[in-house]
Scaffold this motif. Structure first.
Motif, PDB file in Angstrom:
ATOM      1  N   ASP A 245       0.976  -1.215   0.213  1.00  0.00           N
ATOM      2  CA  ASP A 245      -0.033   0.237   0.006  1.00  0.00           C
ATOM      3  C   ASP A 245       1.052   1.134  -0.267  1.00  0.00           C
ATOM      4  O   ASP A 245       1.752   1.162   0.455  1.00  0.00           O
ATOM      5  CB  ASP A 245      -1.055  -0.028   0.864  1.00  0.00           C
ATOM      6  N   PHE A 246       0.576   2.194  -0.485  1.00  0.00           N
ATOM      7  CA  PHE A 246       1.467   3.141  -0.852  1.00  0.00           C
ATOM      8  C   PHE A 246      -0.039   4.679  -1.286  1.00  0.00           C
ATOM      9  O   PHE A 246      -0.847   4.452  -0.931  1.00  0.00           O
ATOM     10  CB  PHE A 246       2.004   3.356  -1.995  1.00  0.00           C
TER      11      PHE A 246
ATOM     12  N   LEU B 147      -3.735   3.941  -1.415  1.00  0.00           N
ATOM     13  CA  LEU B 147      -3.498   3.362  -2.760  1.00  0.00           C
ATOM     14  C   LEU B 147      -3.337   2.332  -2.447  1.00  0.00           C
ATOM     15  O   LEU B 147      -2.134   1.709  -1.710  1.00  0.00           O
ATOM     16  CB  LEU B 147      -3.007   3.943  -3.816  1.00  0.00           C
ATOM     17  N   PRO B 148      -3.923   0.915  -2.928  1.00  0.00           N
ATOM     18  CA  PRO B 148      -3.483  -0.594  -3.160  1.00  0.00           C
ATOM     19  C   PRO B 148      -2.349  -0.810  -4.553  1.00  0.00           C
ATOM     20  O   PRO B 148      -2.061  -0.355  -4.902  1.00  0.00           O
ATOM     21  CB  PRO B 148      -4.754  -1.386  -2.903  1.00  0.00           C
ATOM     22  N   PRO B 149      -1.392  -2.087  -3.782  1.00  0.00           N
ATOM     23  CA  PRO B 149      -0.179  -2.833  -3.945  1.00  0.00           C
ATOM     24  C   PRO B 149      -0.938  -2.941  -5.897  1.00  0.00           C
ATOM     25  O   PRO B 149      -2.053  -3.040  -6.005  1.00  0.00           O
ATOM     26  CB  PRO B 149       0.282  -3.737  -3.330  1.00  0.00           C
ATOM     27  N   GLY B 150       0.077  -2.552  -7.054  1.00  0.00           N
ATOM     28  CA  GLY B 150      -0.431  -3.123  -8.197  1.00  0.00           C
ATOM     29  C   GLY B 150       0.279  -1.926  -8.698  1.00  0.00           C
ATOM     30  O   GLY B 150       1.148  -1.583  -8.513  1.00  0.00           O
TER      31      GLY B 150
ATOM     32  N   ALA C 268      10.769   4.710  -3.962  1.00  0.00           N
ATOM     33  CA  ALA C 268      12.273   4.145  -2.723  1.00  0.00           C
ATOM     34  C   ALA C 268      11.313   3.557  -1.706  1.00  0.00           C
ATOM     35  O   ALA C 268      11.795   2.755  -0.989  1.00  0.00           O
ATOM     36  CB  ALA C 268      12.380   5.332  -2.366  1.00  0.00           C
ATOM     37  N   CYS C 269      10.531   4.495  -1.261  1.00  0.00           N
ATOM     38  CA  CYS C 269       9.671   3.618   0.113  1.00  0.00           C
ATOM     39  C   CYS C 269       8.647   3.046   0.193  1.00  0.00           C
ATOM     40  O   CYS C 269       9.207   1.656   1.347  1.00  0.00           O
ATOM     41  CB  CYS C 269       8.258   5.060   0.368  1.00  0.00           C
ATOM     42  N   ASP C 270       8.266   1.910  -1.558  1.00  0.00           N
ATOM     43  CA  ASP C 270       8.012   0.765  -1.296  1.00  0.00           C
ATOM     44  C   ASP C 270       9.137   0.223  -1.389  1.00  0.00           C
ATOM     45  O   ASP C 270       8.584  -1.301  -0.782  1.00  0.00           O
ATOM     46  CB  ASP C 270       7.059   1.314  -2.934  1.00  0.00           C
ATOM     47  N   ARG C 271       9.966   0.108  -2.104  1.00  0.00           N
ATOM     48  CA  ARG C 271      11.526  -0.398  -2.315  1.00  0.00           C
ATOM     49  C   ARG C 271      11.872  -1.142  -0.800  1.00  0.00           C
ATOM     50  O   ARG C 271      12.522  -1.665  -0.664  1.00  0.00           O
ATOM     51  CB  ARG C 271      12.145  -0.544  -3.234  1.00  0.00           C
ATOM     52  N   ALA C 272      12.053   0.051   0.266  1.00  0.00           N
ATOM     53  CA  ALA C 272      12.314   0.107   1.727  1.00  0.00           C
ATOM     54  C   ALA C 272      11.606  -0.745   2.266  1.00  0.00           C
ATOM     55  O   ALA C 272      12.000  -1.827   3.156  1.00  0.00           O
ATOM     56  CB  ALA C 272      12.139   1.923   1.767  1.00  0.00           C
ATOM     57  N   LEU C 273      10.115  -0.151   2.177  1.00  0.00           N
ATOM     58  CA  LEU C 273       9.109  -1.482   3.172  1.00  0.00           C
ATOM     59  C   LEU C 273       9.348  -2.884   2.465  1.00  0.00           C
ATOM     60  O   LEU C 273       9.244  -3.440   3.015  1.00  0.00           O
ATOM     61  CB  LEU C 273       7.932  -0.683   2.795  1.00  0.00           C
ATOM     62  N   SER C 274       9.635  -3.284   0.967  1.00  0.00           N
ATOM     63  CA  SER C 274       9.659  -4.361   0.674  1.00  0.00           C
ATOM     64  C   SER C 274      11.001  -5.002   1.078  1.00  0.00           C
ATOM     65  O   SER C 274      10.863  -6.044   1.261  1.00  0.00           O
ATOM     66  CB  SER C 274       9.949  -4.569  -0.639  1.00  0.00           C
ATOM     67  N   GLU C 275      11.568  -4.387   0.964  1.00  0.00           N
ATOM     68  CA  GLU C 275      13.152  -5.222   1.728  1.00  0.00           C
ATOM     69  C   GLU C 275      13.021  -5.249   2.914  1.00  0.00           C
ATOM     70  O   GLU C 275      13.758  -7.137   3.740  1.00  0.00           O
ATOM     71  CB  GLU C 275      13.800  -4.298   1.447  1.00  0.00           C
ATOM     72  N   THR C 276      12.242  -4.611   4.020  1.00  0.00           N
ATOM     73  CA  THR C 276      12.280  -5.217   5.763  1.00  0.00           C
ATOM     74  C   THR C 276      11.250  -6.038   5.966  1.00  0.00           C
ATOM     75  O   THR C 276      11.569  -6.939   7.015  1.00  0.00           O
ATOM     76  CB  THR C 276      12.120  -3.740   5.788  1.00  0.00           C
TER      77      THR C 276
END
Length: 104
Positions: free
Chosen positions: A15-16, A25-28, A81-89
């Protein structure tokens, strides 16, 4: 004045929000539309970005509707960048882990 539009896509895994919008907004996969105008008077062809839009497809009772949310290049890059960082953690999937080095 000459203008051009470029379309691309970006995929969010979580979500972002983007920019100052409080709408989550939902992922996609989302389409990005960039509009640019030709800079006149130069000895070479160059364009200036005039607008960036995130295309948001309606869901549920709003299916079939698309909203264009104006944003900036910087806001879009920040959301990615926030989405990438959240996915990595938060991603515990082994498929997402880096391969181990061969110790032979």
């Amino acid at each position: 004045m000459f203008t051009r539009s470029t379309r691309s896509t970006v995929t969010f895994s979580n979500d972002f929000t983007i920019g100052y919008s409080q709408l989550e907004l939902p992922p996609g996969t989302y389409e990005i539309l960039v509009e640019e105008e030709l800079i006149q008077g130069l000895s070479f062809e160059a364009y200036r970005r005039t607008a960036t839009y995130l295309m948001i497809r309606g869901r549920g009772s709003h299916a079939g509707q698309t909203t264009m949310q104006m944003t900036t290049k910087e806001e879009l890059e920040h959301a990615i960048a926030c989405d990438r960082a959240l996915s990595e953690t938060t991603n515990d999937s082994e498929a997402a882990l880096s391969p181990l080095e061969d110790t032979k």
